[in-house]
Design an enzyme around this catalytic site. Structure first.
Site, short mmCIF file in Angstrom:
data_model
loop_
_atom_site.label_atom_id
_atom_site.label_comp_id
_atom_site.label_asym_id
_atom_site.label_seq_id
_atom_site.Cartn_x
_atom_site.Cartn_y
_atom_site.Cartn_z
N GLU A 310 -56.08 -88.63 -35.26
CA GLU A 310 -56.41 -89.80 -36.09
C GLU A 310 -55.91 -91.10 -35.45
O GLU A 310 -55.36 -91.96 -36.11
CB GLU A 310 -55.83 -89.64 -37.50
CG GLU A 310 -56.35 -88.41 -38.21
CD GLU A 310 -55.89 -88.28 -39.65
OE1 GLU A 310 -54.76 -88.68 -39.93
OE2 GLU A 310 -56.67 -87.78 -40.47
N ASP A 383 -57.82 -79.94 -44.34
CA ASP A 383 -56.80 -80.90 -44.77
C ASP A 383 -56.39 -80.73 -46.23
O ASP A 383 -56.87 -81.50 -47.08
CB ASP A 383 -57.33 -82.32 -44.55
CG ASP A 383 -56.21 -83.33 -44.51
OD1 ASP A 383 -55.05 -82.93 -44.56
OD2 ASP A 383 -56.52 -84.53 -44.41
N GLU A 411 -52.51 -85.50 -52.70
CA GLU A 411 -53.55 -86.38 -52.14
C GLU A 411 -54.95 -85.96 -52.60
O GLU A 411 -55.75 -86.80 -53.00
CB GLU A 411 -53.46 -86.35 -50.61
CG GLU A 411 -54.57 -87.12 -49.93
CD GLU A 411 -54.46 -87.09 -48.41
OE1 GLU A 411 -53.55 -86.43 -47.88
OE2 GLU A 411 -55.30 -87.74 -47.77
C1 BDP Z 1 -54.40 -86.64 -44.09
C2 BDP Z 1 -54.02 -87.92 -44.75
C3 BDP Z 1 -53.44 -88.93 -43.80
C4 BDP Z 1 -52.37 -88.28 -42.95
C5 BDP Z 1 -52.93 -87.08 -42.25
C6 BDP Z 1 -51.90 -86.29 -41.50
O1 BDP Z 1 -55.15 -88.45 -45.39
O2 BDP Z 1 -52.95 -89.99 -44.55
O3 BDP Z 1 -51.85 -89.18 -42.03
O4 BDP Z 1 -53.47 -86.18 -43.18
O5 BDP Z 1 -51.50 -85.24 -42.00
O6 BDP Z 1 -54.37 -85.68 -45.11
O7 BDP Z 1 -51.48 -86.69 -40.42
#
Ligand code: BDP
Length: 718
Positions: A310, A383, A411
């Site tokens: 990301e 996720d 989340e």
């Molecule tokens: C996702 C989230 C994000 C996190 C990412 C992670 O939306 O905010 O930074 O995972 O785990 O679930 O790095």
């Protein structure tokens, strides 16, 4: 006269206010309430069995045990047992192999089996006097034992013939705080960060101590203070001084501090031109930086790293792999601590299936990591969805210790306001069979190290804690913090048993409350899955903030951040084909799993659309066509929230007014939002299925356009 009357009235109002303040409960005390035991039979029995408490040792941890048992027993028993030696009948003696009374008991053989953090709780004799003994090899083991003893009282257990041997099944039991230095919390729904960086290191908030107490009471022994999307500033001297102050506050509770390390820190705060992990100057920088950290925090736990995921920097920016990056940091840490390297990776090129990327990148690296590296793997490959099949990396890296990562913060599970008890979700993953070494190779056995003989083991949970007075926003969010800790300690515990303990300690030991509320908690998993993502649907939530439904999300900068990428609905059907005819993500599992999930007939229905793209008229197990089954589940989920409300409403007499109303109000939000999910998703998928909503069901309240145009602002957690 009139004045006098007003004066009296004012006094009355003040008095009333004061008395409600006594009875109101804001939830701050979590499960550590220590109120006088209500059952008078139990109370008098406990009072007889505990007339004296002797805590041996002079360490900070021993002081903590004394204080905790002192406060706990004073509260629970309504009297303070004496604490002066010599030992008398009905004493509780707490100590270690290094303290006189305990070492004289010659428990070495039994204590050898419980390791550094385990303990024994025994009904026995000490110096010829009848006693309950809490014995351990270390002070921290004794502290865990003391908390266990208090829990026995809090949950009204029989303590007359105790023979408890207890030790944790995993070694590193760690909370991951996604807390930023400006005190916002990524995916946090319980206020701002607990860490008041601005007032640190000078001001030690009582909350830090109470946080450590709560963690120790469930055996959590590590805390990563900062967000995985890391800020290198935390590695600079002024922040390290603040970190040291927190570490000092936590230390007596056996809670170690860890930090997230931004991979590009050598450039950002070190003035180097590169962060290439094979560059000698970069390696030297990390070594010096790590040494500096250890001067501030001598028992620093180590680093948690999110790299090349990301948009975060990482070794791949320099043509290196994850092991090159992790090993560089592991060398800097040496035998002082560990490096936890996350397997949550995916690049921003359009992938064939995001679910496959972690295995593709990590499996070939098995055996190339240093001994003090753990790879931290989310429970599922996408996720933290309401339901995901277990991550195919579990079982696939026999030479690399894999650490479990659960997300305690909700989340994708209704965020701050939905009641969702997560133990069944955690257990579903832990109990899943990877077949890595034949049947019975569960994820739990991978994680606790027994399957592959890992030398280090661990479990992490992304924290749901903030500075809300009740810590977790929703009172029932506390149960998820609690359950994570208990399962990290012992994954064999059942979800019901954990809920039972938590409810008894947090609310009441009254069976009329326990039975229905435990059932309600246990049911929440399926209820939420039904109204959000039934039958294996996933990742169809609102854009970016992830709040509410958003199955229509498409055309964003990354395909794998959209919803249409995951549900693939079209006029023919719906679902992600991950079999050999599709992305073949299924090929990453061991053959028996492939076989089971790959065949629509044997694939558990809860994962149907995770692995298969099926026609709208596909006949499901209920006999209903797929479309009707989807609709049925959305409606059932929303309807069942009403059942939760009914259950809660009957409990008013068992719960203080403040917490009762708080939960009640949140349940009404959940009920409203469950309908929102239901109506938005059903209307959206209907544009493809072109089939009716069965006539006996109420019509959606608004149009699809209405739901698509909702645009909530300033959703917390981003
Ligand atoms: C996702 C989230 C994000 C996190 C990412 C992670 O939306 O905010 O930074 O995972 O785990 O679930 O790095």
């Amino acid at each position: 006269m009139k004045k006098l009357r007003i004066y009296f009235l004012m006094c009355l109002v003040l008095l009333l206010k004061a008395s409600t303040a006594v009875f109101a409960d804001d939830g701050y005390r979590l499960w550590q309430r220590y109120d006088l035991i209500k059952d008078t039979g139990k109370l008098s029995n406990y009072r007889q069995l505990i007339t004296q408490v002797i805590v041996e040792g002079n360490s900070p941890a021993a002081a903590v045990i004394k204080k905790e048992l002192g406060n706990g027993l004073q509260g629970l028993l309504g009297q303070t047992p004496e604490s002066m030696q010599p030992v008398k009948d009905n004493a509780v003696v707490v100590g270690t192999t290094a303290t006189p009374l305990i070492s004289a008991l010659r428990l070495t053989d039994r204590l050898n089996k419980v390791g550094k953090e385990g303990y024994l709780i025994l009904t026995t004799t000490v110096n010829g006097k009848k006693a309950t003994v809490v014995a351990a090899n270390t002070d921290i083991g004794a502290l865990y034992g003391a908390f266990h003893f208090l829990r026995l009282l809090q949950t009204n257990q029989d303590i007359s013939k105790l023979a408890i041997t207890n030790a944790p099944k995993t070694q590193f039991r760690v909370l991951n705080h996604w807390d930023n230095l400006n005190r916002t919390v990524e995916r946090g729904y319980a206020g701002f960060s607990l860490w008041d960086w601005h007032r640190l290191p000078d001001y030690i908030d009582q909350r830090y101590i109470d946080y450590a107490r709560a963690n120790a009471s469930v055996g959590i022994n590590g805390t990563v203070l900062t967000n995985v999307n890391a800020n290198a500033l935390v590695l600079t001297k002024p922040y390290l001084e603040k970190v040291a102050a927190l570490a000092d506050a936590f230390r007596p509770y056996g809670l170690k501090v860890y930090l997230t390390a931004r991979f590009s820190a050598p450039i950002e705060i070190g003035g180097l031109k590169t962060a290439d992990p094979l560059d000698p100057a970069v390696r030297a920088w990390w070594k010096t930086k790590t040494d500096e950290i250890y001067t501030h925090v001598p028992d620093f736990g180590g680093f948690l790293v999110k790299a090349n995921s990301e948009g975060q920097p990482g070794p791949q920016n320099y043509g290196r792999n994850h092991a090159d990056g992790a090993n560089m940091m592991a060398d800097a840490v040496g035998n002082r601590g560990i490096v936890i390297w996350r397997a949550f990776v995916y690049d921003d090129k359009v992938p064939d299936d995001r679910a496959k990327q972690a295995v593709n990148e990590f499996k070939p690296l098995d055996g190339t990591f240093r001994k003090n590296v753990m790879v931290q793997v989310k429970n599922g490959a996408i996720d933290f969805q309401p339901r995901e099949p277990f991550h195919p990396l579990f079982g696939a890296m026999p030479k690399t210790p894999l650490m479990m990562e659960f997300q305690i913060t909700q989340e994708y599970l209704g965020q701050g306001t939905h009641l969702f008890y997560q133990a069944p979700l955690f257990k579903e993953t832990l109990d899943a069979d990877t077949y890595a070494k034949g049947a019975g190779s569960t994820v739990a056995k991978v994680v606790d190290g027994t399957l592959h003989k890992y030398e280090i083991t661990g479990m992490a949970g992304v924290s749901n804690i903030g500075n809300d007075r009740n810590w977790t926003g929703h009172h029932f969010g506390q149960a998820n913090w609690y359950a994570f800790g208990r399962l990290a300690w012992d994954h064999a515990l059942s979800s019901e048993a954990i809920a039972d303990e938590w409810l008894r300690m947090t609310f009441t030991n009254d069976n009329n409350f326990l039975a229905p509320v435990n059932k309600m908690m246990m049911d929440t998993r399926e209820i939420v899955v039904n109204y959000m993502t039934p039958l294996g649907l996933h990742h169809i939530m609102g854009w970016s903030h992830h709040y509410g439904p958003g199955p229509w999300i498409k055309d964003k900068q990354r395909a794998d951040w959209t919803s249409v990428y995951y549900h693939k609905a079209d006029e023919k059907g719906v679902g992600f084909d991950r079999t050999a005819s599709g992305s073949n993500a299924l090929g990453q599992y061991f053959p028996p799993v492939q076989k089971k999930f790959g065949n629509v007939k044997t694939c558990p229905e809860e994962f149907l659309l995770w692995f298969h793209h099926l026609p709208w008229d596909y006949k499901t197990k209920s006999g209903r066509p797929l479309w009707d089954e989807i609709v049925y589940r959305y409606y059932k989920g929303a309807e069942d929230v009403k059942g939760m409300q009914q259950t809660w409403n009957t409990q008013q007499s068992h719960v203080d007014e403040e917490r009762f109303q708080h939960v009640k109000t949140f349940l009404s939000i959940q009920e409203k939002e469950a309908r929102w999910w239901r109506d938005a998703c059903v209307l959206y998928f209907q544009t493809f299925s072109k089939r009716p909503i069965p006539a006996n069901l109420p019509k959606p309240e608004q149009t699809l356009e209405y739901y698509m145009n909702l645009d909530p602002k300033f959703v917390p957690g981003i």
